[in-house]
Design a protein around this motif. Structure first.
Motif, PDB file in Angstrom:
ATOM      1  N   ARG A 178       0.830  -1.209   0.000  1.00  0.00           N
ATOM      2  CA  ARG A 178       0.000   0.000   0.000  1.00  0.00           C
ATOM      3  C   ARG A 178       0.865   1.260   0.000  1.00  0.00           C
ATOM      4  O   ARG A 178       0.556   2.256  -0.630  1.00  0.00           O
ATOM      5  CB  ARG A 178      -0.925   0.000   1.225  1.00  0.00           C
ATOM      6  CG  ARG A 178      -2.363  -0.224   0.786  1.00  0.00           C
ATOM      7  CD  ARG A 178      -3.304  -0.130   1.938  1.00  0.00           C
ATOM      8  NE  ARG A 178      -2.932  -1.031   3.014  1.00  0.00           N
ATOM      9  CZ  ARG A 178      -3.423  -0.938   4.256  1.00  0.00           C
ATOM     10  NH1 ARG A 178      -4.274   0.001   4.559  1.00  0.00           N
ATOM     11  NH2 ARG A 178      -3.059  -1.789   5.186  1.00  0.00           N
ATOM     12  N   VAL A 199       0.874   4.481  -2.702  1.00  0.00           N
ATOM     13  CA  VAL A 199       0.755   5.900  -2.362  1.00  0.00           C
ATOM     14  C   VAL A 199       2.017   6.664  -2.772  1.00  0.00           C
ATOM     15  O   VAL A 199       1.933   7.734  -3.383  1.00  0.00           O
ATOM     16  CB  VAL A 199       0.450   6.081  -0.851  1.00  0.00           C
ATOM     17  CG1 VAL A 199       0.501   7.540  -0.457  1.00  0.00           C
ATOM     18  CG2 VAL A 199      -0.912   5.497  -0.539  1.00  0.00           C
ATOM     19  N   THR A 215      -7.019  -2.195  -2.747  1.00  0.00           N
ATOM     20  CA  THR A 215      -6.670  -0.775  -2.542  1.00  0.00           C
ATOM     21  C   THR A 215      -7.943   0.066  -2.418  1.00  0.00           C
ATOM     22  O   THR A 215      -8.839  -0.026  -3.256  1.00  0.00           O
ATOM     23  CB  THR A 215      -5.840  -0.258  -3.744  1.00  0.00           C
ATOM     24  OG1 THR A 215      -4.702  -1.091  -3.888  1.00  0.00           O
ATOM     25  CG2 THR A 215      -5.400   1.174  -3.527  1.00  0.00           C
ATOM     26  N   ASN A 216      -8.005   0.860  -1.350  1.00  0.00           N
ATOM     27  CA  ASN A 216      -9.156   1.745  -1.158  1.00  0.00           C
ATOM     28  C   ASN A 216      -8.905   3.008  -2.006  1.00  0.00           C
ATOM     29  O   ASN A 216      -8.037   3.821  -1.690  1.00  0.00           O
ATOM     30  CB  ASN A 216      -9.252   2.078   0.332  1.00  0.00           C
ATOM     31  CG  ASN A 216     -10.444   2.958   0.649  1.00  0.00           C
ATOM     32  OD1 ASN A 216     -10.906   3.718  -0.192  1.00  0.00           O
ATOM     33  ND2 ASN A 216     -10.937   2.851   1.872  1.00  0.00           N
ATOM     34  N   THR A 218     -10.655   5.781  -2.692  1.00  0.00           N
ATOM     35  CA  THR A 218     -10.916   7.118  -2.148  1.00  0.00           C
ATOM     36  C   THR A 218      -9.820   7.509  -1.160  1.00  0.00           C
ATOM     37  O   THR A 218      -9.282   8.626  -1.213  1.00  0.00           O
ATOM     38  CB  THR A 218     -12.270   7.143  -1.410  1.00  0.00           C
ATOM     39  OG1 THR A 218     -13.202   6.459  -2.212  1.00  0.00           O
ATOM     40  CG2 THR A 218     -12.733   8.535  -1.119  1.00  0.00           C
ATOM     41  N   LYS A 219      -9.496   6.561  -0.285  1.00  0.00           N
ATOM     42  CA  LYS A 219      -8.489   6.867   0.733  1.00  0.00           C
ATOM     43  C   LYS A 219      -7.147   7.196   0.057  1.00  0.00           C
ATOM     44  O   LYS A 219      -6.473   8.154   0.429  1.00  0.00           O
ATOM     45  CB  LYS A 219      -8.341   5.646   1.643  1.00  0.00           C
ATOM     46  CG  LYS A 219      -7.661   5.916   2.940  1.00  0.00           C
ATOM     47  CD  LYS A 219      -7.882   4.746   3.864  1.00  0.00           C
ATOM     48  CE  LYS A 219      -6.649   4.463   4.664  1.00  0.00           C
ATOM     49  NZ  LYS A 219      -6.687   3.159   5.309  1.00  0.00           N
ATOM     50  N   SER A 220      -6.796   6.407  -0.955  1.00  0.00           N
ATOM     51  CA  SER A 220      -5.513   6.659  -1.624  1.00  0.00           C
ATOM     52  C   SER A 220      -5.523   8.033  -2.295  1.00  0.00           C
ATOM     53  O   SER A 220      -4.539   8.773  -2.211  1.00  0.00           O
ATOM     54  CB  SER A 220      -5.236   5.609  -2.703  1.00  0.00           C
ATOM     55  OG  SER A 220      -5.311   4.343  -2.148  1.00  0.00           O
ATOM     56  N   VAL A 227      -7.194  10.658  -1.455  1.00  0.00           N
ATOM     57  CA  VAL A 227      -7.088  11.717  -0.440  1.00  0.00           C
ATOM     58  C   VAL A 227      -5.643  11.803   0.064  1.00  0.00           C
ATOM     59  O   VAL A 227      -5.070  12.895   0.188  1.00  0.00           O
ATOM     60  CB  VAL A 227      -8.071  11.458   0.727  1.00  0.00           C
ATOM     61  CG1 VAL A 227      -7.827  12.425   1.873  1.00  0.00           C
ATOM     62  CG2 VAL A 227      -9.512  11.568   0.230  1.00  0.00           C
ATOM     63  N   GLN A 228      -5.038  10.629   0.323  1.00  0.00           N
ATOM     64  CA  GLN A 228      -3.651  10.656   0.823  1.00  0.00           C
ATOM     65  C   GLN A 228      -2.720  11.329  -0.197  1.00  0.00           C
ATOM     66  O   GLN A 228      -1.871  12.145   0.155  1.00  0.00           O
ATOM     67  CB  GLN A 228      -3.160   9.225   1.082  1.00  0.00           C
ATOM     68  CG  GLN A 228      -3.755   8.639   2.354  1.00  0.00           C
ATOM     69  CD  GLN A 228      -3.495   7.149   2.473  1.00  0.00           C
ATOM     70  OE1 GLN A 228      -3.217   6.460   1.498  1.00  0.00           O
ATOM     71  NE2 GLN A 228      -3.609   6.639   3.696  1.00  0.00           N
ATOM     72  N   LEU A 239     -16.572  -1.951   1.215  1.00  0.00           N
ATOM     73  CA  LEU A 239     -16.089  -0.767   1.956  1.00  0.00           C
ATOM     74  C   LEU A 239     -17.155   0.041   2.693  1.00  0.00           C
ATOM     75  O   LEU A 239     -16.833   0.904   3.481  1.00  0.00           O
ATOM     76  CB  LEU A 239     -15.341   0.171   0.996  1.00  0.00           C
ATOM     77  CG  LEU A 239     -13.976  -0.298   0.535  1.00  0.00           C
ATOM     78  CD1 LEU A 239     -13.365   0.720  -0.422  1.00  0.00           C
ATOM     79  CD2 LEU A 239     -13.033  -0.499   1.713  1.00  0.00           C
ATOM     80  N   ASN A 248     -19.043   2.470   1.736  1.00  0.00           N
ATOM     81  CA  ASN A 248     -18.932   3.922   1.519  1.00  0.00           C
ATOM     82  C   ASN A 248     -19.912   4.380   0.435  1.00  0.00           C
ATOM     83  O   ASN A 248     -19.577   5.215  -0.395  1.00  0.00           O
ATOM     84  CB  ASN A 248     -17.491   4.314   1.172  1.00  0.00           C
ATOM     85  CG  ASN A 248     -16.957   3.524  -0.021  1.00  0.00           C
ATOM     86  OD1 ASN A 248     -17.651   2.656  -0.551  1.00  0.00           O
ATOM     87  ND2 ASN A 248     -15.749   3.815  -0.435  1.00  0.00           N
ATOM     88  N   TYR A 258     -19.640  11.526  -4.566  1.00  0.00           N
ATOM     89  CA  TYR A 258     -18.613  11.493  -5.624  1.00  0.00           C
ATOM     90  C   TYR A 258     -19.278  11.584  -7.005  1.00  0.00           C
ATOM     91  O   TYR A 258     -18.863  12.356  -7.869  1.00  0.00           O
ATOM     92  CB  TYR A 258     -17.790  10.206  -5.475  1.00  0.00           C
ATOM     93  CG  TYR A 258     -17.152   9.735  -6.757  1.00  0.00           C
ATOM     94  CD1 TYR A 258     -16.007  10.351  -7.263  1.00  0.00           C
ATOM     95  CD2 TYR A 258     -17.706   8.674  -7.496  1.00  0.00           C
ATOM     96  CE1 TYR A 258     -15.446   9.942  -8.461  1.00  0.00           C
ATOM     97  CE2 TYR A 258     -17.143   8.258  -8.686  1.00  0.00           C
ATOM     98  CZ  TYR A 258     -16.024   8.897  -9.164  1.00  0.00           C
ATOM     99  OH  TYR A 258     -15.470   8.495 -10.355  1.00  0.00           O
TER     100      TYR A 258
END
Ligand code: PFF
Length: 454
Positions: free
Chosen positions: A12, A16, A245-246, A248-250, A252-253, A422, A424, A431
């Motif tokens: 992961r 990123v 792999t998420n 949305t989270k990726s 945002v990161q 997830l 979400n 989105y």
């Protein structure tokens, strides 16, 4: 017969750092500070954050969805998701945009290498006129910039040729943390200068009277460029993501890392510039003309410090450029490899040769071939205009329309929610709203404005 397994990132963190490596580049360290300088400082930054959240991140997620679903290069991924319809053309346009950008991006990346060399040799010392002449003479030289362009493309080739995990991922895991450490060291040096607080204030204290429509448009364009959207890079990298792999989270990161790097670059440049009373609104020449001057004057009391900061800064800039160039190169390499059924090595070599030819023409167009003009623009400016102001908004706009209105809804939702694991779904609806309405309208607006039609 066993199917050949597709390359993928190994962790992961790799996902990123590699994708953030694509995003973090000249756009953060060179373009963001001068855009901030020209557009009112803190106000620009506030609007920029807003644009990253509401426009950049949803567009990035859309490309993630296409790439991860397609598990192939950008053109093929669009083809798969669109069932081979006309929408596939956006994928081809994305690949073409990525390829064209790599030509002139390599030239500017090469300039960064020259500046490491020049600062190491102490050649960036002299009065304002000397430094300004230095840049003009160098960029117009028929040989030197070509040499550095070639060198950075060669480095890119060596990394790309090693594949996704051993090349891109490994190089990103090494360069991205180094880049952060260098940034922090130089920020420390810059913020300790006398009067540095004025620069910090410029970055953090908004003056609302500076807020105009142009600031908004500049921030919108910058967020796109900075996140590497609409050029095939994000889509290609996403094809190396795992099913877990998420997205949305990726996204945002990556958005946060990209923004932090840009802000830290601002925290190097503005305190140093204000400390010596230089206005930070000189535009594109900020990094190559204003800054060597500023470093020299600001740290003049301790010459070895000025020297060290200058060398470190250009190393930082070159590393950021290299990780972005890698991603641009990978777009075309993956395309040729998969569409022509050739080896990675051969595909990478063809792309490198193509970039050398394009880079060569772009670089020469600033000097010896300056007379060669199309629509009154040099080849270098033409590449910048066609990719940045025409293709980029077009690909971005069409990608949003495709994902929001025409792509199979179930596939888009399944990718967003990782097949429903997830939880979400509410975020998915938000989105989708952004991608259907907000993003295309905003992009259309910038596009028409850039062309002077609005
Ligand atoms: N995002 C990179 C930067 O900020 O410098 C530039 C870039 C790289 C744009 C790769 C597009 C791209 F595909």
């Amino acid at each position: 017969m066993a199917k050949l397994e597709r390359a993928s990132f190994g962790s992961r963190l790799g996902v990123v750092l590699a994708t953030a490596g694509s995003a973090v580049g000249l756009g953060n360290i060179w373009r963001f500070p001068y855009m901030t300088g020209q557009n009112g400082g803190a106000v620009f930054i506030m609007i920029y954050i807003f644009c990253v959240l509401l426009l950049g991140i949803p567009c990035m997620i859309s490309e993630f969805i296409i790439g991860r679903y397609g598990q192939a290069n950008t053109a093929r991924s669009f083809r798969k998701l669109s069932g081979g319809s006309m929408w596939s053309l956006i994928g081809y346009m994305g690949v073409l945009t990525g390829f064209l950008i790599s030509g002139y991006y390599a030239v500017v990346s090469g300039w960064c290498l020259e500046y490491i060399w020049a600062s190491l040799l102490g050649k960036l010392q002299g009065d304002t006129e000397y430094i300004s002449n230095y840049f003009v003479t160098f960029s117009q030289d028929p040989v030197k910039p070509l040499f550095w362009t070639f060198l950075i493309l060669f480095a890119t080739y060596m990394i790309i040729e090693n594949g996704v995990r051993d090349g891109i991922e490994r190089a990103s895991k090494l360069m991205m943390p180094t880049l952060f450490i260098l940034l922090l060291v130089i920020v420390g040096a810059s913020c300790m200068l006398p009067n540095a607080d004025k620069g910090i204030e410029f970055l953090f204290k908004p003056d609302m009277s500076k807020l105009t429509g142009d600031v908004f448009l500049a921030a919108l364009g910058q967020s796109f460029y900075s996140l590497s959207i609409a050029m095939g890079c994000i889509c290609t990298y996403a094809s190396y993501f795992s099913r877990q792999t998420n997205l949305t989270k990726s996204a945002v990161q990556i958005g946060v890392i990209d923004f932090l790097v840009a802000l830290l670059a601002g925290l190097i440049i503005f305190p140093a510039a204000f400390s010596v009373g230089v206005k930070p609104d000189s535009g594109p020449s900020l990094i190559f003309i204003t800054l060597p001057n500023v470093f020299q004057q600001a740290f003049g009391g301790i010459p070895s410090l000025g020297y060290g900061v200058s060398v470190l800064f250009y190393i930082l800039l070159s590393m950021a450029a290299l990780t972005s160039l890698m991603s641009l190169h990978e777009v075309s390499t993956a395309f040729l490899q998969e569409e022509m059924g050739t080896t990675r090595k051969r595909a990478a070599l063809m792309v490198t040769v193509g970039c050398i030819v394009m880079g060569g023409v772009c670089s020469l167009s600033l000097g010896a071939w300056n007379g060669l003009r199309m629509f009154g623009m040099t080849v270098f400016d033409m590449f910048d205009f066609v990719t940045g102001q025409l293709f980029l908004p077009m690909v971005g706009f069409l990608t949003c329309i495709f994902i929001g209105w025409f792509a199979p809804h179930k596939i888009v939702r399944d990718e967003f929610t990782n097949q429903g694991t997830l939880r979400n779904v509410t975020m998915f609806h938000f989105y989708l709203f952004l991608v259907k309405y907000v993003c295309p309208l905003c992009i259309l607006f910038i596009f028409l404005h850039q062309l002077g039609l609005l």
